[in-house]
Every structure is written in C-alpha cells, then in structure tokens.
Design an enzyme around this catalytic site. Structure first.
Site, PDB file in Angstrom:
ATOM      1  N   CYS A  58     -47.349  41.159  51.156  1.00  0.00           N
ATOM      2  CA  CYS A  58     -46.823  40.169  50.221  1.00  0.00           C
ATOM      3  C   CYS A  58     -46.381  38.937  51.002  1.00  0.00           C
ATOM      4  O   CYS A  58     -45.699  39.061  52.026  1.00  0.00           O
ATOM      5  CB  CYS A  58     -45.646  40.751  49.441  1.00  0.00           C
ATOM      6  N   LEU A  59     -46.734  37.764  50.495  1.00  0.00           N
ATOM      7  CA  LEU A  59     -46.348  36.513  51.164  1.00  0.00           C
ATOM      8  C   LEU A  59     -44.825  36.357  51.191  1.00  0.00           C
ATOM      9  O   LEU A  59     -44.294  35.640  52.034  1.00  0.00           O
ATOM     10  CB  LEU A  59     -46.993  35.314  50.455  1.00  0.00           C
ATOM     11  N   HIS A 103     -44.142  40.715  40.307  1.00  0.00           N
ATOM     12  CA  HIS A 103     -43.314  39.553  40.694  1.00  0.00           C
ATOM     13  C   HIS A 103     -42.678  38.904  39.457  1.00  0.00           C
ATOM     14  O   HIS A 103     -41.520  38.491  39.494  1.00  0.00           O
ATOM     15  CB  HIS A 103     -44.158  38.499  41.418  1.00  0.00           C
ATOM     16  N   HIS A 163     -49.771  43.635  41.270  1.00  0.00           N
ATOM     17  CA  HIS A 163     -48.780  43.147  42.259  1.00  0.00           C
ATOM     18  C   HIS A 163     -48.146  41.838  41.763  1.00  0.00           C
ATOM     19  O   HIS A 163     -46.917  41.673  41.809  1.00  0.00           O
ATOM     20  CB  HIS A 163     -49.496  42.962  43.600  1.00  0.00           C
ATOM     21  N   GLU A 164     -48.978  40.920  41.261  1.00  0.00           N
ATOM     22  CA  GLU A 164     -48.459  39.621  40.779  1.00  0.00           C
ATOM     23  C   GLU A 164     -47.612  39.795  39.519  1.00  0.00           C
ATOM     24  O   GLU A 164     -46.591  39.129  39.344  1.00  0.00           O
ATOM     25  CB  GLU A 164     -49.601  38.638  40.507  1.00  0.00           C
ATOM     26  N   GLN A 172     -42.604  33.392  43.044  1.00  0.00           N
ATOM     27  CA  GLN A 172     -42.541  33.229  44.504  1.00  0.00           C
ATOM     28  C   GLN A 172     -42.278  31.795  44.947  1.00  0.00           C
ATOM     29  O   GLN A 172     -41.881  31.564  46.083  1.00  0.00           O
ATOM     30  CB  GLN A 172     -43.845  33.735  45.160  1.00  0.00           C
ATOM     31  N   GLY A 187     -53.289  36.172  46.111  1.00  0.00           N
ATOM     32  CA  GLY A 187     -52.616  36.037  44.827  1.00  0.00           C
ATOM     33  C   GLY A 187     -51.284  35.349  45.016  1.00  0.00           C
ATOM     34  O   GLY A 187     -50.764  35.287  46.140  1.00  0.00           O
TER      35      GLY A 187
HETATM   36  O1  GNR Z   1     -52.124  37.930  49.978  1.00  0.00           O
HETATM   37  C1  GNR Z   1     -51.818  39.013  49.465  1.00  0.00           C
HETATM   38  N1  GNR Z   1     -52.528  40.126  49.784  1.00  0.00           N
HETATM   39  C2  GNR Z   1     -52.400  41.332  49.130  1.00  0.00           C
HETATM   40  C3  GNR Z   1     -52.993  42.444  49.693  1.00  0.00           C
HETATM   41  C4  GNR Z   1     -52.918  43.675  49.082  1.00  0.00           C
HETATM   42  C5  GNR Z   1     -52.264  43.788  47.874  1.00  0.00           C
HETATM   43  C6  GNR Z   1     -51.648  42.687  47.295  1.00  0.00           C
HETATM   44  C7  GNR Z   1     -51.729  41.462  47.912  1.00  0.00           C
HETATM   45  S1  GNR Z   1     -51.006  40.082  47.174  1.00  0.00           S
HETATM   46  C8  GNR Z   1     -50.656  39.090  48.562  1.00  0.00           C
HETATM   47  C9  GNR Z   1     -50.145  37.732  48.132  1.00  0.00           C
HETATM   48  C10 GNR Z   1     -48.831  37.893  47.406  1.00  0.00           C
HETATM   49  O2  GNR Z   1     -47.800  38.155  47.936  1.00  0.00           O
HETATM   50  N2  GNR Z   1     -48.865  37.783  46.109  1.00  0.00           N
HETATM   51  O3  GNR Z   1     -47.753  37.963  45.386  1.00  0.00           O
HETATM   52 NI    NI Z   2     -46.469  39.281  46.553  1.00  0.00          NI
END
Ligand code: GNR
Ligand code: NI
Length: 167
Positions: free
Chosen positions: A91-92, A137, A133-134, A51, A46
């Site tokens: 999270c990236l 952000h 999660h997104e 980001q 995601g």
């Molecule tokens: O790549 C991602 N893996 C992930 C794994 C578990 C829960 C959420 C994520 S999102 C993350 C990519 C990211 O940072 N998206 O904002």
């Molecule tokens: Ni993230």
C-alpha cells in the site's frame, strides 16, 4: 493536473469514512485526473481519494503492465463475490510493507464512471484484489487491519519507531 500528497500510516485521517459523490462534475473530474497523476507517479496500481485526504467515494485503478488502462470508479459497490484467494499486497500509505491478504477471488462491481454513467462489470485476479483494497480505504480500513494481531503490532511498532526518528 497536480500531484497530491499521499498520507502515511498511522495518520488518523486514513481512518475517515468517505462520503458518496453527489454529482460527477468538473471538480470530481479534476480530482480523478490528479489521482491518476499521483498514482502513476508513485508508482502504484490503485489509489483511493482517502489516501490524498479527500473523503469522497472515488478510486482509480490501473493493473495493466504498461499502465495504459486507467479505470475510475465513483461510488463503487460490490454487488456479489465468489471464492477466496490470498495475494501479497502492498500500500502506498504503508510503505515497504508487503503481506499476504485473503479476499474474494471474483467480484461484480457497480460504479459510476467519470461521466457519471452507471457501469456494472466482473473483475478477477489483480483487478479484483486492487478494487477491494481501494474500497477498504474508502471505509477507513487498511490492508494491515486484515492481518493477524501479531503482524499488525509488528508493523505498528516499526512505523512508530520511524515517526519518533522523524521528530
Ligand atoms: O500499488 C499498489 N499495489 C498493490 C499490490 C497488491 C495489492 C494492492 C495494491 S494497491 C497499491 C496502491 C495502493 O496503496 N492503493 O491504495
Ligand atoms: Ni492502499
């Protein structure tokens, strides 16, 4: 298409609240294409526009094993939730940190697609986790904000140390 640079914690720009997209036009579609390219290259499941330092309400998701099911959500809203579940998240923007986060288990989502059409659908499992999660952000919120104070402080220290070493 272009790869965009991903911001890293504790960059204060990750705390910006994104604004609704006013029109789903070519500029937005280019943004979406760049977001998919950046997410797949990372690789991630995601990515939120926040980001890559674009503060508009756009997210992309692909939780499929073969990374061949792209989903783009513009101005996403969670209209209802059910249950709760804990999942290990990463999270990236917070590299190499993996911690368990509790979120709604099932969600009903309303959003525009890349053509500006309104869609409503249910999500569960990793898809539900990733969308929540997104959407965090877009509010300037990171998964580390949902951890205990102790864990958050530990992570903050680690990144402060890394940053000092980089200067
Ligand atoms: O790549 C991602 N893996 C992930 C794994 C578990 C829960 C959420 C994520 S999102 C993350 C990519 C990211 O940072 N998206 O904002
Ligand atoms: Ni993230």
């Amino acid at each position: 298409m272009a790869l965009r640079e991903i911001l890293h914690y504790p960059d204060p720009r990750l705390r910006t609240k994104a604004k609704p997209v006013v029109a789903v036009d070519e500029v937005i579609r280019t943004l979406v294409d760049d977001m998919f390219e950046t997410m797949y290259a990372a690789p991630g499941i995601g990515l939120a526009a926040t980001q890559i330092n674009v503060h508009q309400r756009v997210i992309v998701v692909d939780v499929s094993r073969d990374q061949d099911q792209p989903l783009c959500l513009i101005n996403p809203e969670i209209v209802s939730t059910e249950g709760s579940e804990s999942t290990e998240e990463g999270c990236l923007s917070v590299p190499d940190v993996f911690e368990t986060v509790n979120r709604a288990e099932a969600i009903r989502v309303r959003a525009l697609d890349r053509n500006g059409a309104l869609k409503e659908f249910d999500a569960t499992g990793l898809m539900a986790v990733c969308i929540q999660h997104e959407m965090d952000h877009l509010e300037g919120k990171l998964f580390v904000d949902r951890l205990s104070e102790l864990k958050r402080l530990r992570i903050r220290k680690k990144f402060d140390k890394l940053q000092r070493r980089a200067v």
